[in-house]
Design an enzyme around this catalytic site. Structure first.
Site, PDB file in Angstrom:
ATOM      1  CD  GLN A 195      -7.794  -7.224   7.462  1.00 17.19           C
ATOM      2  OE1 GLN A 195      -7.702  -5.844   6.810  1.00 17.19           O
ATOM      3  NE2 GLN A 195      -6.729  -7.614   6.350  1.00 17.19           N
TER       4      GLN A 195
ATOM      5  CE1 TYR B  88       0.648 -10.413   0.769  1.00 17.99           C
ATOM      6  CE2 TYR B  88       2.432  -9.731  -0.313  1.00 17.99           C
ATOM      7  CZ  TYR B  88       1.540  -9.727  -0.221  1.00 17.99           C
ATOM      8  OH  TYR B  88       0.322  -8.889  -1.020  1.00 17.99           O
TER       9      TYR B  88
ATOM     10  CG  HIS C 152       3.400  -8.429   3.500  1.00 14.78           C
ATOM     11  ND1 HIS C 152       2.566  -8.728   4.325  1.00 14.78           N
ATOM     12  CD2 HIS C 152       1.839  -7.461   2.359  1.00 14.78           C
ATOM     13  CE1 HIS C 152       0.883  -8.360   3.887  1.00 14.78           C
ATOM     14  NE2 HIS C 152       0.712  -8.031   3.075  1.00 14.78           N
TER      15      HIS C 152
ATOM     16  CD  GLU D 237       4.306  -2.973  -1.303  1.00 18.29           C
ATOM     17  OE1 GLU D 237       4.326  -3.285  -2.508  1.00 18.29           O
ATOM     18  OE2 GLU D 237       2.966  -3.070  -0.728  1.00 18.29           O
TER      19      GLU D 237
ATOM     20  CD  GLU E  47      -0.129  -2.577   1.966  1.00 16.77           C
ATOM     21  OE1 GLU E  47       0.828  -3.338   1.125  1.00 16.77           O
ATOM     22  OE2 GLU E  47       0.017  -3.602   3.049  1.00 16.77           O
TER      23      GLU E  47
ATOM     24  NE  ARG F 134       2.584  -0.839  -1.810  1.00 19.45           N
ATOM     25  CZ  ARG F 134       1.486  -0.648  -2.652  1.00 19.45           C
ATOM     26  NH1 ARG F 134       1.325  -0.210  -3.321  1.00 19.45           N
ATOM     27  NH2 ARG F 134       0.746  -1.954  -2.323  1.00 19.45           N
TER      28      ARG F 134
HETATM   29  C1  GCO Z   1      -0.667  -5.138  -1.398  1.00 20.75           C
HETATM   30  C2  GCO Z   1      -0.972  -5.832   0.375  1.00 20.75           C
HETATM   31  C3  GCO Z   1      -1.684  -6.524   0.203  1.00 20.75           C
HETATM   32  C4  GCO Z   1      -2.365  -6.712   1.782  1.00 20.75           C
HETATM   33  C5  GCO Z   1      -3.406  -6.609   1.955  1.00 20.75           C
HETATM   34  C6  GCO Z   1      -3.972  -7.009   3.185  1.00 20.75           C
HETATM   35  O1  GCO Z   1       0.604  -5.142  -1.197  1.00 20.75           O
HETATM   36  O2  GCO Z   1      -1.234  -5.331  -1.785  1.00 20.75           O
HETATM   37  O3  GCO Z   1       0.393  -5.880   1.026  1.00 20.75           O
HETATM   38  O4  GCO Z   1      -1.886  -8.102  -0.254  1.00 20.75           O
HETATM   39  O5  GCO Z   1      -1.875  -7.786   2.498  1.00 20.75           O
HETATM   40  O6  GCO Z   1      -4.417  -5.431   1.014  1.00 20.75           O
HETATM   41  O7  GCO Z   1      -5.395  -6.487   3.979  1.00 20.75           O
HETATM   42 MG    MG Z   2       2.106  -4.872  -0.459  1.00 23.16          MG
END
Ligand code: GCO
Ligand code: MG
Length: 411
Positions: A43, A158, A219, A243, A269, A290
């Protein structure tokens, strides 16, 4: 090796799958010796490239390739303020490239630099999605046929994107009712989404039984109290993990989540700062860490994080979406092979286009990834092929999420 230095740091942007990737090539004073690293923050790819081209790259030139930890520690404090996503990604690109060079000089795959393999293949999970529970089930069936046993399931992406009819099929009455003249954005219905997830997994368990490991990614889409409700409601469906139930800003809610829900939790993430993961790990409030390697500054911090997590019984599940470059995916896999507390590896897969740009990827068979025994990461970059897939810039539309009343929401 001691006198080989960084000669030039080059940053290549390429989008073979339509997602802009940021790859760093560190060229050295040894003719023909170079390393590759992933600095992908899709992004904000232009910002990361600017930092590397105009700041961190020139700063790194002349530094000895052998001193990876000294590079990392110095780079992280060289701008005084630190632990942000753009600079972490830039540091990651050079850090990963230096590990690639280390492996090439040692004539070893990176996993051997860290003690060798703990397993012979890396178990992967794939994504199943769809507008109906049946469509999600059909995608699960397709992955099972290819030998995968871990599958992340989403009903409408999501937040449960409304279908063409404007609402999740089950919750037509939860049409996303916006105020008049709604601002542009991707509207979603938290109630419809939260109520749909247990229904999805009820259907999947009925159809596939109990032997498949199902995962789900919240998410960070729900208010904290609703996330606790959802996690508790999923107990009957025996998920492998849930997650991102909460956003990084709401770390304080994880203890409440743990009190009310038994579903294993995966988080990380979005993390860029150690103070985001240390409380969750030391209080054992998560089961899987993660992180997105480039977002914490690369492999050097990930090695420390994996070892730290192992002391608390927390396993790894490195972020592995389409916006990690194949170089970053290889770094994930080398860590997966060498760390004793490996949990599972997310796998987005890639097409022939990416294979042309990044020759040397893993062999994927029956739900496992196998890394060829080659020095460093074992993957290369064909710059002519990379140039055939120019970058696309700017945040993708899906990140402009909104609640029904138009409030900007975490995407
Ligand atoms: C996942 C993540 C991705 C993110 C994306 C953001 O679990 O792989 O949530 O789908 O949304 O990497 O740029
Ligand atoms: Mg994710």
């Amino acid at each position: 090796m001691g006198d080989i230095v960084i000669r030039r740091v080059r940053t290549i942007l390429t989008a073979p799958e339509g997602i802009t990737l940021v790859v760093v090539k560190v060229e050295t004073s040894e003719p023909g010796l170079y390393g590759l690293g992933c600095a992908t923050f899709t992004q904000r790819a232009a910002a990361v490239k600017t930092v590397l081209d105009q700041d961190l790259g020139p700063w790194a030139e002349g530094r000895p390739v052998a001193r990876i930890e000294d590079f990392w520690q110095s780079a992280m404090v060289s701008g005084y303020w630190r632990n942000g996503p753009v600079l972490n990604a830039a540091v990651s690109g050079i850090d990963m490239a230096l590990w690639d060079i280390k492996g090439k000089l040692a004539q070893m795959p990176c996993y051997d630099l860290w003690g060798g393999k703990c397993r012979d293949g890396v178990a992967l999970y794939r994504h199943a999605d769809g507008d109906t529970v049946e469509a999600v089930g059909d995608q699960v069936e397709a992955w099972l046929a290819q030998g995968y046993r871990f599958i992340r399931c989403q009903w409408g992406g999501y937040g449960g994107h409304p279908t063409a009819e404007g609402a999740l099929p089950r919750f037509r009455n939860s049409l996303v009712r916006t105020p008049a003249n709604p601002a542009p954005g991707r509207y979603f219905d938290p109630l419809g989404y939260r109520q749909s997830v247990p229904r999805l997994f009820h259907y999947l368990r009925e159809r596939f039984g109990s032997e498949i490991e199902f995962l789900h990614d919240v998410h960070e889409r729900l208010a904290p109290g609703d996330a606790v409700k959802l996690a508790a409601a999923l107990a009957p469906y025996d998920l492998f993990f849930l997650e991102d139930p909460l956003p990084p800003e709401q770390i304080g809610w994880f203890s409440r989540l743990r009190q009310h829900a038994t579903v294993p939790i995966a988080m990380g993430e979005l993390f860029t700062h150690p103070l985001e993961w240390t409380p969750l790990i030391e209080q054992r409030l998560i089961d899987f860490i993660r992180v997105h390697l480039s977002q914490i500054g690369g492999v050097s911090p990930a090695l420390k994080l994996a070892a730290y997590a192992a002391q608390y019984g927390v396993r790894t599940a490195w972020h592995g979406p389409g916006d990690v470059s194949p170089v970053g995916h290889m770094a994930n896999l080398h860590l997966d092979l060498a760390m004793p507390n490996f949990g599972i590896q997310e796998w987005a897969g890639w097409s022939d286009r990416s294979e042309a740009v990044f020759p040397g990827g893993p062999v994927v068979r029956d739900g496992y990834a196998y890394v060829e025994e080659r020095p460093g990461w074992g993957i290369d970059l064909d710059e002519a092929a990379a140039a055939r897939f120019p970058p696309v810039f700017g945040p993708p539309g899906w990140t402009l999420a909104r609640l029904p009343d138009g409030t900007a929401a975490r995407p």
